[in-house]
Write an enzyme that holds these catalytic residues in place. Structure first.
Site, PDB file in Angstrom:
ATOM      1  N   ARG A  90      -0.165-108.022  -3.520  1.00  0.00           N
ATOM      2  CA  ARG A  90      -0.219-109.206  -2.663  1.00  0.00           C
ATOM      3  C   ARG A  90      -0.591-108.782  -1.237  1.00  0.00           C
ATOM      4  O   ARG A  90      -0.185-107.732  -0.770  1.00  0.00           O
ATOM      5  CB  ARG A  90       1.139-109.917  -2.632  1.00  0.00           C
ATOM      6  CG  ARG A  90       1.411-110.767  -3.862  1.00  0.00           C
ATOM      7  CD  ARG A  90       2.716-111.527  -3.759  1.00  0.00           C
ATOM      8  NE  ARG A  90       3.859-110.636  -3.775  1.00  0.00           N
ATOM      9  CZ  ARG A  90       4.532-110.230  -2.733  1.00  0.00           C
ATOM     10  NH1 ARG A  90       4.218-110.671  -1.515  1.00  0.00           N
ATOM     11  NH2 ARG A  90       5.544-109.392  -2.838  1.00  0.00           N
ATOM     12  N   HIS A 140      13.314-116.956  -5.655  1.00  0.00           N
ATOM     13  CA  HIS A 140      12.742-115.743  -6.241  1.00  0.00           C
ATOM     14  C   HIS A 140      13.845-115.063  -7.058  1.00  0.00           C
ATOM     15  O   HIS A 140      14.370-114.019  -6.669  1.00  0.00           O
ATOM     16  CB  HIS A 140      12.264-114.850  -5.086  1.00  0.00           C
ATOM     17  CG  HIS A 140      11.395-113.711  -5.496  1.00  0.00           C
ATOM     18  ND1 HIS A 140      11.227-112.593  -4.730  1.00  0.00           N
ATOM     19  CD2 HIS A 140      10.634-113.511  -6.599  1.00  0.00           C
ATOM     20  CE1 HIS A 140      10.393-111.755  -5.334  1.00  0.00           C
ATOM     21  NE2 HIS A 140      10.028-112.289  -6.470  1.00  0.00           N
ATOM     22  N   CYS A 147      11.872-104.457  -7.468  1.00  0.00           N
ATOM     23  CA  CYS A 147      13.219-103.886  -7.313  1.00  0.00           C
ATOM     24  C   CYS A 147      14.025-104.043  -8.595  1.00  0.00           C
ATOM     25  O   CYS A 147      15.257-104.080  -8.561  1.00  0.00           O
ATOM     26  CB  CYS A 147      13.960-104.541  -6.149  1.00  0.00           C
ATOM     27  SG  CYS A 147      13.313-104.067  -4.544  1.00  0.00           S
ATOM     28  N   ASP A 205      11.604-113.962 -12.702  1.00  0.00           N
ATOM     29  CA  ASP A 205      11.020-113.976 -11.349  1.00  0.00           C
ATOM     30  C   ASP A 205      11.343-115.225 -10.528  1.00  0.00           C
ATOM     31  O   ASP A 205      11.550-115.124  -9.336  1.00  0.00           O
ATOM     32  CB  ASP A 205       9.500-113.820 -11.451  1.00  0.00           C
ATOM     33  CG  ASP A 205       8.856-113.403 -10.134  1.00  0.00           C
ATOM     34  OD1 ASP A 205       9.438-112.558  -9.425  1.00  0.00           O
ATOM     35  OD2 ASP A 205       7.776-113.925  -9.799  1.00  0.00           O
TER      36      ASP A 205
HETATM   37  C1  OXD Z   1       6.142-110.130  -6.848  1.00  0.00           C
HETATM   38  C2  OXD Z   1       5.818-110.435  -8.255  1.00  0.00           C
HETATM   39  O1  OXD Z   1       5.291-109.564  -6.124  1.00  0.00           O
HETATM   40  O2  OXD Z   1       6.684-111.022  -8.924  1.00  0.00           O
HETATM   41  O3  OXD Z   1       7.255-110.454  -6.433  1.00  0.00           O
HETATM   42  O4  OXD Z   1       4.717-110.150  -8.724  1.00  0.00           O
HETATM   43 MN    MN Z   2       8.423-111.571  -7.769  1.00  0.00          MN
END
Ligand code: OXD
Ligand code: MN
Length: 590
Positions: free
Chosen positions: A73, A230, A254, A277
């Site tokens: 990202r 998240h 993580c 996620d």
């Molecule tokens: C992140 C993903 O970058 O879930 O958090 O891909």
């Molecule tokens: Mn993520």
């Protein structure tokens, strides 16, 4: 008269000038046709979009190699464009919507020339749920079209449900020329529009994920009284067969996926997976917090995923019955044509290609797979998928876990004193950065609720929104903090993590039922050693002591850092935090 969706697709086509437009039906046959096209015809930078992998050992699996500049990202190129800059807040890059659209129009002019534009109708959430969000994304690359089919509920039904409606969420995606200087991921929350150009990377290009289900959805939640977070969602089954549900927020890369599929080392305990996620959270009529996962697949980090760390994920990746599984930027064992990444096996395969397809020679400090190499796989293939995954109402949540990657200071687990204190500690949360974003790795930054890169509005208002939700909850879940990553003086992890994390989850569940003892510290409640399950745990007693320690004398810097972070949000910060801050500061000073 043309439907709103047709009109929009037409408008986008006028601007981007694709060679043809193809409306996806989301079928399996179609996914395979697109993969075939990606193997044989479609090229990025002169290279195929997909490569077939060993179909016997990894059924239905394909490899994608991204452009080397497009592997994570890009937070610096991601914008949230509310008409009022303050609504976006200091946590987001901002541009006035008109100016942003002018820029994007220039970047998108003719960007699909010579390519096919795929129209992807999809829904985030169970389509029968009142909370589902109907969306349409266009894209000009098969990799994104196939990935979206894995990650969302996509197909003809969605198109029928959208019908003549114009209130669907729009996502315009084009890989453009992949030049980072002409890359932007821009959000227009007031119009339910995402416009992403110049990247094919998951978080930038699979618009249902971070862009819609977090950035846009968090702002919708702010206006409508719910939360988009998240977070993973799991059920924890105890030896009596009772299942309690937890959500857990951890920053990118993580270990959220590993936690969501944890294989317990404690007999009788079992984890059921609902999401790895994203969680949408609402206050139920019963006054409890209810969670659903809007996604339909996993986009997980490959390195470190192995039979000894996450056996359920390895099984998931090898099912391949009807959904394709995609690997992105992993290495390839050329003797067997299997994907390979660091951690998958102890030794390097003898003949290995790196993530860019070059012959790999093991060298200190060099990895064959990219550190942010990924797999994209259907959640339906997960052997631990919860029976409640598709429940349109979601599951009731007993505890919220917030965590970060901290090599020092933060104990393995602690509980907040109450909701308000939990939200305050969540807002203070820091974490060391990872390869999931393109910035420097390993630097400590404040990442409240692991949402810093994903909150689609001013984070000061976001904290206030959490407090408001707390007031609506008659039975609020307890809020806990975890840190699996604490190290000793020589840089070794103090806690083994993975399957052993069940011990932490057990204590958390017992705390939600007032069945386990705790010890009060200045920052919150930590486990009393007698209440923490250590039977069969093979670590030195001294490590256990260190991993639970609060080090009250060392919090100065943490407080200063948090204060400087909070100041950025000025009058948007909730007043209640001043009191929490004063209490904590006083306690730590005495
Ligand atoms: C992140 C993903 O970058 O879930 O958090 O891909
Ligand atoms: Mn993520």
């Amino acid at each position: 008269m043309a439907k709103a969706i047709e009109k929009w697709v037409d408008e986008v086509a006028q601007l981007t000038e694709p060679k043809q437009i193809y409306w996806c039906d989301g079928s399996d046959e179609e996914a395979h046709r697109l993969i075939e096209k990606g193997i044989k015809e479609e090229k990025i930078d002169g290279k195929p979009v997909f490569y077939e992998l060993n179909q016997k050992n990894w059924p239905n699996s394909y490899l994608h190699r991204s452009h080397p500049s497009d592997v994570a990202r890009t937070e610096n190129l991601t914008f949230v464009c509310h008409s009022n800059k303050e609504t976006s807040g200091p946590n987001n890059n901002w541009m006035a919507p008109d100016e942003a659209k002018k820029l994007l129009t220039g970047l998108s002019k003719g960007s699909m020339r010579g390519r096919t534009m795929y129209v992807l109708p999809f829904v985030m959430g169970n389509p029968d749920s009142p909370f589902a969000k109907f969306c349409v994304q266009v894209t000009d690359i098969t990799y994104v079209a196939v990935s979206m089919r894995i990650m969302t509920r996509m197909g003809k039904d969605t198109l029928e449900r959208i019908g003549n409606r114009s209130d669907f969420i729009k996502g315009l995606h084009s890989i453009g020329d992949l030049n980072p200087e002409r890359r932007r991921i821009m959000h227009f929350p007031e119009e339910n529009l995402i416009w992403s150009i110049g990247s094919g990377y998951g978080g930038n290009a699979l618009l249902g994920k971070k862009c819609i289900s977090l950035r846009l959805a968090s702002y919708m939640g702010y206006k409508e009284g719910w939360l988009a977070e998240h977070m993973i969602i799991i059920g924890v089954e105890d030896p009596n067969g009772k299942v309690d549900y937890l959500v857990a927020a951890l920053p990118s890369a993580c270990g959220k996926t590993n936690l969501a599929m944890l294989r317990s080392t404690l007999p009788g305990y079992k984890i059921w997976t609902l999401g790895d996620d994203i969680a949408w959270l609402r206050v139920g009529q019963d006054g409890r917090l209810w969670a659903t996962n809007p996604e339909n697949g996993f986009f997980g980090v490959a390195p470190g995923t192995a039979m000894n760390t996450n056996p359920s994920m390895i099984e998931t990746l090898k099912v391949g019955t009807f959904y394709p599984t995609l690997f992105t930027n992993t290495g390839v064992n050329t003797d067997t044509n299997e994907p390979w990444w660091e951690g998958l096996s102890e030794d390097y395969p003898a003949n290995l290609l790196d993530w860019q397809g070059n012959k790999f020679a093991a060298k200190e400090g060099k990895n064959a797979a990219h550190a942010n190499s990924r797999f994209t796989v259907s959640i339906k293939q997960c052997p631990t998928l919860s029976r409640e995954f598709n429940n349109p109402e979601g599951v009731p949540i007993s505890g919220i876990i917030l965590g970060g990657r901290r090599s020092s200071l933060i104990p393995l687990v602690y509980e907040s004193f109450d909701w308000k204190h939990g939200v305050f500690c969540g807002a203070m949360m820091g974490s060391e950065t990872t390869a999931a974003a393109t910035s420097a790795v390993g630097q400590l930054r404040r990442d409240p609720m692991a949402m810093l890169p994903f909150c689609g509005y001013n984070m000061g208002d976001y904290f206030g929104h959490w407090l408001k939700i707390g007031k609506k909850l008659q039975i609020p879940p307890k809020i806990f903090f975890v840190n699996w990553f604490r190290k000793d003086e020589s840089g070794k992890f103090l806690w083994p993590g993975y399957g052993e994390n069940i011990r932490v989850l057990k204590w958390i569940i017992e705390r939600t039922k007032n069945q386990a003892e705790s010890t009060e510290t200045h920052i919150g409640l930590t486990p009393s050693l007698s209440s923490f399950e250590t039977e069969g745990l093979n670590i030195p007693a001294e490590n256990l002591k260190k991993v639970f320690s609060v080090d009250e004398g060392k919090w100065d810097k943490e407080l200063q850092d948090a204060e400087a972070f909070f100041e950025k949000f000025g009058k948007h910060m909730p007043k209640e935090f001043n009191r929490e801050f004063d209490i904590l500061e006083k306690k730590l000073k005495t």
